[in-house]
Structures are given as C-alpha cells and as structure tokens.
Design a protein around this motif. Structure first.
Motif, PDB file in Angstrom:
ATOM      1  N   PRO A   1      -4.165  23.096   3.107  1.00  0.00           N
ATOM      2  CA  PRO A   1      -4.006  23.507   1.705  1.00  0.00           C
ATOM      3  C   PRO A   1      -2.557  23.662   1.259  1.00  0.00           C
ATOM      4  O   PRO A   1      -2.295  23.698   0.057  1.00  0.00           O
ATOM      5  CB  PRO A   1      -4.725  24.856   1.654  1.00  0.00           C
ATOM      6  CG  PRO A   1      -4.582  25.392   3.040  1.00  0.00           C
ATOM      7  CD  PRO A   1      -4.641  24.194   3.951  1.00  0.00           C
ATOM      8  N   VAL A   2      -1.636  23.740   2.199  1.00  0.00           N
ATOM      9  CA  VAL A   2      -0.232  23.959   1.831  1.00  0.00           C
ATOM     10  C   VAL A   2       0.579  22.664   1.908  1.00  0.00           C
ATOM     11  O   VAL A   2       1.309  22.325   0.980  1.00  0.00           O
ATOM     12  CB  VAL A   2       0.422  25.039   2.729  1.00  0.00           C
ATOM     13  CG1 VAL A   2       1.925  25.140   2.470  1.00  0.00           C
ATOM     14  CG2 VAL A   2      -0.250  26.393   2.505  1.00  0.00           C
ATOM     15  N   ALA A   3       0.423  21.942   3.010  1.00  0.00           N
ATOM     16  CA  ALA A   3       1.255  20.746   3.205  1.00  0.00           C
ATOM     17  C   ALA A   3       0.635  19.833   4.256  1.00  0.00           C
ATOM     18  O   ALA A   3       0.296  20.282   5.356  1.00  0.00           O
ATOM     19  CB  ALA A   3       2.658  21.143   3.650  1.00  0.00           C
ATOM     20  N   SER A   4       0.508  18.557   3.908  1.00  0.00           N
ATOM     21  CA  SER A   4       0.023  17.556   4.871  1.00  0.00           C
ATOM     22  C   SER A   4       0.935  17.483   6.085  1.00  0.00           C
ATOM     23  O   SER A   4       0.484  17.176   7.185  1.00  0.00           O
ATOM     24  CB  SER A   4      -0.010  16.163   4.229  1.00  0.00           C
ATOM     25  OG  SER A   4      -0.914  16.129   3.178  1.00  0.00           O
ATOM     26  N   GLU A   5       2.212  17.744   5.848  1.00  0.00           N
ATOM     27  CA  GLU A   5       3.204  17.562   6.908  1.00  0.00           C
ATOM     28  C   GLU A   5       3.163  18.683   7.944  1.00  0.00           C
ATOM     29  O   GLU A   5       3.656  18.518   9.057  1.00  0.00           O
ATOM     30  CB  GLU A   5       4.624  17.497   6.311  1.00  0.00           C
ATOM     31  CG  GLU A   5       4.947  16.203   5.573  1.00  0.00           C
ATOM     32  CD  GLU A   5       4.405  16.141   4.147  1.00  0.00           C
ATOM     33  OE1 GLU A   5       3.792  17.125   3.696  1.00  0.00           O
ATOM     34  OE2 GLU A   5       4.574  15.095   3.501  1.00  0.00           O
TER      35      GLU A   5
ATOM     36  N   ASP B   1      -7.967  19.037   2.145  1.00  0.00           N
ATOM     37  CA  ASP B   1      -7.178  20.215   1.810  1.00  0.00           C
ATOM     38  C   ASP B   1      -7.795  21.522   2.318  1.00  0.00           C
ATOM     39  O   ASP B   1      -7.122  22.554   2.290  1.00  0.00           O
ATOM     40  CB  ASP B   1      -6.933  20.283   0.301  1.00  0.00           C
ATOM     41  CG  ASP B   1      -5.832  19.303  -0.122  1.00  0.00           C
ATOM     42  OD1 ASP B   1      -5.407  18.491   0.719  1.00  0.00           O
ATOM     43  OD2 ASP B   1      -5.396  19.356  -1.284  1.00  0.00           O
TER      44      ASP B   1
ATOM     45  N   PRO C   1       0.837  -1.207   0.000  1.00  0.00           N
ATOM     46  CA  PRO C   1       0.000   0.000   0.000  1.00  0.00           C
ATOM     47  C   PRO C   1       0.873   1.258   0.000  1.00  0.00           C
ATOM     48  O   PRO C   1       1.949   1.271   0.592  1.00  0.00           O
ATOM     49  CB  PRO C   1      -0.782  -0.094   1.318  1.00  0.00           C
ATOM     50  CG  PRO C   1      -0.617  -1.516   1.791  1.00  0.00           C
ATOM     51  CD  PRO C   1       0.711  -1.969   1.251  1.00  0.00           C
ATOM     52  N   TYR C   2       0.385   2.299  -0.651  1.00  0.00           N
ATOM     53  CA  TYR C   2       1.045   3.598  -0.512  1.00  0.00           C
ATOM     54  C   TYR C   2       0.743   4.172   0.867  1.00  0.00           C
ATOM     55  O   TYR C   2       1.574   4.854   1.462  1.00  0.00           O
ATOM     56  CB  TYR C   2       0.551   4.548  -1.613  1.00  0.00           C
ATOM     57  CG  TYR C   2       1.139   5.932  -1.530  1.00  0.00           C
ATOM     58  CD1 TYR C   2       2.445   6.161  -1.934  1.00  0.00           C
ATOM     59  CD2 TYR C   2       0.391   7.004  -1.042  1.00  0.00           C
ATOM     60  CE1 TYR C   2       3.007   7.425  -1.846  1.00  0.00           C
ATOM     61  CE2 TYR C   2       0.941   8.273  -0.954  1.00  0.00           C
ATOM     62  CZ  TYR C   2       2.249   8.485  -1.355  1.00  0.00           C
ATOM     63  OH  TYR C   2       2.793   9.738  -1.266  1.00  0.00           O
TER      64      TYR C   2
ATOM     65  N   ASP D   1     -12.560  12.069  -4.655  1.00  0.00           N
ATOM     66  CA  ASP D   1     -12.077  13.411  -5.026  1.00  0.00           C
ATOM     67  C   ASP D   1     -12.585  14.460  -4.042  1.00  0.00           C
ATOM     68  O   ASP D   1     -11.844  15.358  -3.620  1.00  0.00           O
ATOM     69  CB  ASP D   1     -12.544  13.781  -6.440  1.00  0.00           C
ATOM     70  CG  ASP D   1     -11.843  12.977  -7.529  1.00  0.00           C
ATOM     71  OD1 ASP D   1     -10.805  12.362  -7.242  1.00  0.00           O
ATOM     72  OD2 ASP D   1     -12.346  12.978  -8.676  1.00  0.00           O
TER      73      ASP D   1
ATOM     74  N   GLU E   1      -4.191  30.275   4.753  1.00  0.00           N
ATOM     75  CA  GLU E   1      -4.502  29.635   3.471  1.00  0.00           C
ATOM     76  C   GLU E   1      -5.746  28.750   3.612  1.00  0.00           C
ATOM     77  O   GLU E   1      -6.550  28.642   2.686  1.00  0.00           O
ATOM     78  CB  GLU E   1      -3.309  28.797   2.991  1.00  0.00           C
ATOM     79  CG  GLU E   1      -2.059  29.609   2.640  1.00  0.00           C
ATOM     80  CD  GLU E   1      -1.163  29.897   3.843  1.00  0.00           C
ATOM     81  OE1 GLU E   1      -1.525  29.515   4.986  1.00  0.00           O
ATOM     82  OE2 GLU E   1      -0.100  30.524   3.640  1.00  0.00           O
TER      83      GLU E   1
ATOM     84  N   GLN F   1      -6.389   1.500  -1.187  1.00  0.00           N
ATOM     85  CA  GLN F   1      -7.203   2.560  -1.821  1.00  0.00           C
ATOM     86  C   GLN F   1      -8.692   2.265  -1.579  1.00  0.00           C
ATOM     87  O   GLN F   1      -9.217   1.232  -2.010  1.00  0.00           O
ATOM     88  CB  GLN F   1      -6.930   2.683  -3.328  1.00  0.00           C
ATOM     89  CG  GLN F   1      -5.620   3.365  -3.660  1.00  0.00           C
ATOM     90  CD  GLN F   1      -5.707   4.895  -3.658  1.00  0.00           C
ATOM     91  OE1 GLN F   1      -6.757   5.471  -3.384  1.00  0.00           O
ATOM     92  NE2 GLN F   1      -4.592   5.548  -3.933  1.00  0.00           N
TER      93      GLN F   1
ATOM     94  N   LYS G   1      -8.913  30.732   3.189  1.00  0.00           N
ATOM     95  CA  LYS G   1      -9.213  31.038   1.782  1.00  0.00           C
ATOM     96  C   LYS G   1      -9.760  29.824   1.054  1.00  0.00           C
ATOM     97  O   LYS G   1     -10.747  29.898   0.321  1.00  0.00           O
ATOM     98  CB  LYS G   1      -7.926  31.505   1.058  1.00  0.00           C
ATOM     99  CG  LYS G   1      -7.486  32.912   1.379  1.00  0.00           C
ATOM    100  CD  LYS G   1      -6.386  33.307   0.385  1.00  0.00           C
ATOM    101  CE  LYS G   1      -5.740  34.625   0.738  1.00  0.00           C
ATOM    102  NZ  LYS G   1      -4.718  35.025  -0.245  1.00  0.00           N
ATOM    103  N   ARG G   2      -9.076  28.711   1.254  1.00  0.00           N
ATOM    104  CA  ARG G   2      -9.509  27.503   0.543  1.00  0.00           C
ATOM    105  C   ARG G   2     -10.904  27.073   1.024  1.00  0.00           C
ATOM    106  O   ARG G   2     -11.736  26.628   0.229  1.00  0.00           O
ATOM    107  CB  ARG G   2      -8.504  26.364   0.735  1.00  0.00           C
ATOM    108  CG  ARG G   2      -8.972  25.079   0.075  1.00  0.00           C
ATOM    109  CD  ARG G   2      -7.909  24.380  -0.717  1.00  0.00           C
ATOM    110  NE  ARG G   2      -8.455  23.243  -1.436  1.00  0.00           N
ATOM    111  CZ  ARG G   2      -7.797  22.531  -2.331  1.00  0.00           C
ATOM    112  NH1 ARG G   2      -6.559  22.876  -2.639  1.00  0.00           N
ATOM    113  NH2 ARG G   2      -8.343  21.511  -2.939  1.00  0.00           N
TER     114      ARG G   2
END
Lengths: 232, 232
Positions: free
Chosen positions: B114-118, B110, B54-55, B103, B127, B69, B130-131
């Motif tokens: 919205p910038v980084a999962s980490e 996000d 798995p990923y 999706d 951000e 998935q 805004k998103r």
C-alpha cells in the motif's frame, strides 16, 4: 451523433479525460449529471437500463450503447472523430498508452487514499504522506520519463506522430500533477511533455473549453488533489 | 500464428491472464523469459526493438506487433480465437469488464504494497493490514457482487452469455483471491462465480494446463499473496 456523458458533479475526476475528447472534436454531448443531478446515474449502476452495466462512472451513452471505463470510451471515440491514427498497430499502441495513463491516475488517487476509498483523507493522512513520498520520488519520474521517451520516439511532438486522444490525456495528467504536486513537478524537466501540454492547451476547442464554465477547477474532491503536506 | 509472451519468471502475476487465453485456445506460443531468462525483456523495455515500447511486462509479440497491457492483449487475442462474442456492443462490454478486473487486480497488489512497490512487504506491513481490512470488508464484496450480477444478467452461466476471455480472467481472480484470502472468501456466497470458476477449470485445455508444469503455483512473489495476517 449525440452523446450523453455521466459523471459525478463538482469534480473533474476520471470524467475529464472523456470531456477533453468530446470538447476537442466539438462533439454534440450532454454532461447529464450536471443538469439532472448525480441520482440520474443510479438506474444505470443498478442495471435498470438496457446494455452493459457500468461498475462506476464515468460512462457514455451513444445510441443504445452504454460504454464504461475511460480507456474503453476513448478507444470508442478515437476512430469516430479522428482522434487516433489509422491502423491496428497504432491503435493498439494508443490504447496501451492510455491504459498506462489509467494506471498512473489510479496511483494518483491512492496518494491521498492509500488505505481505503471509503475513509476520509484525514483518517489516512499518515499513510498518505508515506505513499506520496514514494510517488513523488519514484513513480512520477518513472511514468513521466516513459511518456517523455515515447514522444521522443514518435518524432518529438506526439506520442503517436500525430494528434490523438493520448495527447489530451497527457495534457490532463501534466496539468493535474502540476496542481497537486507543484514542488515535485517543478523538479522535473520533461521538455517534450511540457511542450505537448502547451500545444494541447492552445488547440482552439480546448482553449475555449478551458476558459469556459464547463471546465470545473481542480479541487480537493477529484483525483488530483493539492494537499501541501503531500508535496514534500 | 505463433506468439511470444514476455513476463517475469517464477510468478503467475499479470502474465497469467494472458497465459490462460493462450492455453484455452491451444495457441502456439513461447513463454520466452522462462526459457531465456528475464533479461530477454530488457531490450524491449529499453526501446531497442521496432514497435511499441511496453511500460512493463507482460507483453506479447505477434509478428511485428508488440502489445502491452493485459486488457489490450486480451482484446487483441479475443476476436482471433473466438474468445469474445461478435458485435461492437459485446466487445465493448467484454473490454469494460476486463478493465474492471484490471482495477481489482491493482487493488489486490496494493493490499500487500500500500505504500510503495519498491519497498519490501515487511516494511509496509502495518499499512498492509489496514488496507487489507478494507479490501476484505468493502472491496471484495463490491467487486465480486458486481461480477456475480453480471453473470446473472447474462443468463446465469457467463458474463457475456457465451464463453469469453472474461470467464478466464474471472477464474483467475476467484482462484487468486481464494489463495490469498481464504477466510474472507469463505464468507462470500457467489454461487454463479463459483460455478463459472469450476466450469473454466474443467475446460479440457485449461484442465491440462493447470495440472502441467507450465502453471506456476501461487506464491508470495505474485499479485495474489497469502499472508495470514492480512486475512483477518
């Protein structure tokens, strides 16, 4: 079997993953919107046809079937054209890999549109720079190392030990990332992925396709966009 | 058949879409990490097991198969447990709808990252505001109107004219969005989706599950997070 592919004109976008399959197997298909214009898709999206209503292009018609979502289309085409190995385990594995590619592609889109798909890139450039930095530094290595290891585990040449639609999608991902993020990609080793990319480009039908007018060049309206300021 | 589900402990997350299927059909399954801890997943992610790597979680094992998935897992479970109608057209349609739900779920994630999962949410709050504004004003209506129309087209009760795993996932989406964005969701009409949500919650096995300790409450470590400042 004659297929009809429906996708926005003027860009590779998500439609390209389907085109590569159709071209690789020499399928009889029409890229409908490129002939009739984007408006030809509207009745499908508005539910005026029989069958499933796509949420968005690309979608493929095959007889009376209307099939949307890239990974779903590839899963449909795979067994019909020898583009996926036999057996349940292999097909589940192929589809899992394709869905992981879809996740990566969605993240690529969001490098230039991190706030809103509806806004222009210019209106979300500051946020795009931040997201792209993370994408270059963390996401590209994480995704591509995963696929590199998948090829290694599959014997070194293919993720699934033999040719499949996953190869074609990985070719597109590697080509798209090299166009969009040339500096970031130059730092990646990925010998097995690069070798796979080259072997896919050399497949006769793919090679003919890539040098034809049917292959739309990468540009800044697609998923993979080259904005130098996002490449660090 | 006894299944093993592997997913992060302490949150519903993407694993919940699989749990709802397993619970609805009364499948014999173990939620492994909740018993043995998250480290039990590491050997799978590191490729130390037979089968597909798995990923990321969730993944399900079924005999020797390792399936990752969410949409792939649901597509595997569906025909085995009467959770998808018969016939190729219906199954392609079900999977297309599930991929569209995936999706949407990625877009929900996000809104707070919205910038980084980490990075922590607190480090991308500007951000995220805004998103989330775009998500509330454009994306929620677009996705949910699409599913509302799908139910209408399917006869008014189900997206696929009969019960399927898509119902369970739409229940989870509607519940998660109501938790995360109560003000934005109060503005949506969606009578058919709300009726479906209620009918799913009333299914005997789902009702029993939702009132059990196996149902982890929504919280701010999952996909659907309630941050009042993101709800307008």
């Amino acid at each position: 079997m004659s297929y009809k592919l429906y996708y926005w004109t003027g860009l590779q976008g998500r439609g390209e993953f389907v085109r590569l399959c159709l071209e690789d197997v020499g399928a009889d298909y029409t890229d409908v919107a490129r002939i009739e214009g984007d408006d030809v898709m509207t009745p499908f999206l508005d539910g005026e046809h029989q069958g499933a209503v796509p949420y968005a292009p690309p979608f493929l018609t095959s007889g009376r079937l209307v099939i949307a979502q890239v990974a779903n289309i590839l899963q449909y085409l795979g067994p019909r054209h020898g583009l996926v190995p036999e057996g349940e385990a292999k097909r589940l594995h192929a589809h899992q890999l394709e869905l992981t590619i879809s996740d990566l592609v969605a993240e690529v889109h969001d490098t230039h549109h991190p706030v809103a798909s509806e806004l222009y890139y210019e209106d979300q450039k500051a946020e795009a720079k931040k997201r792209s930095k993370d994408f270059r530094e963390n996401r590209i290595p994480k995704f591509l190392d995963y696929f590199e290891k998948t090829i290694e585990r599959g014997g070194g040449r293919f993720p699934l030990r033999e040719h499949s639609y996953v190869d074609l999608s990985l070719f597109q991902v590697m080509s798209g990332l090299a166009y969009a993020f040339p500096k970031a990609m130059a730092k990646q080793k990925l010998p097995l992925l690069r070798d796979l990319q080259k072997r896919v480009a050399d497949r006769p039908n793919i090679s003919a396709y890539l040098s034809s007018e049917r292959r739309i060049p990468f540009n800044t309206t697609g998923i993979f966009r080259h904005y130098p300021e996002l490449d660090g």
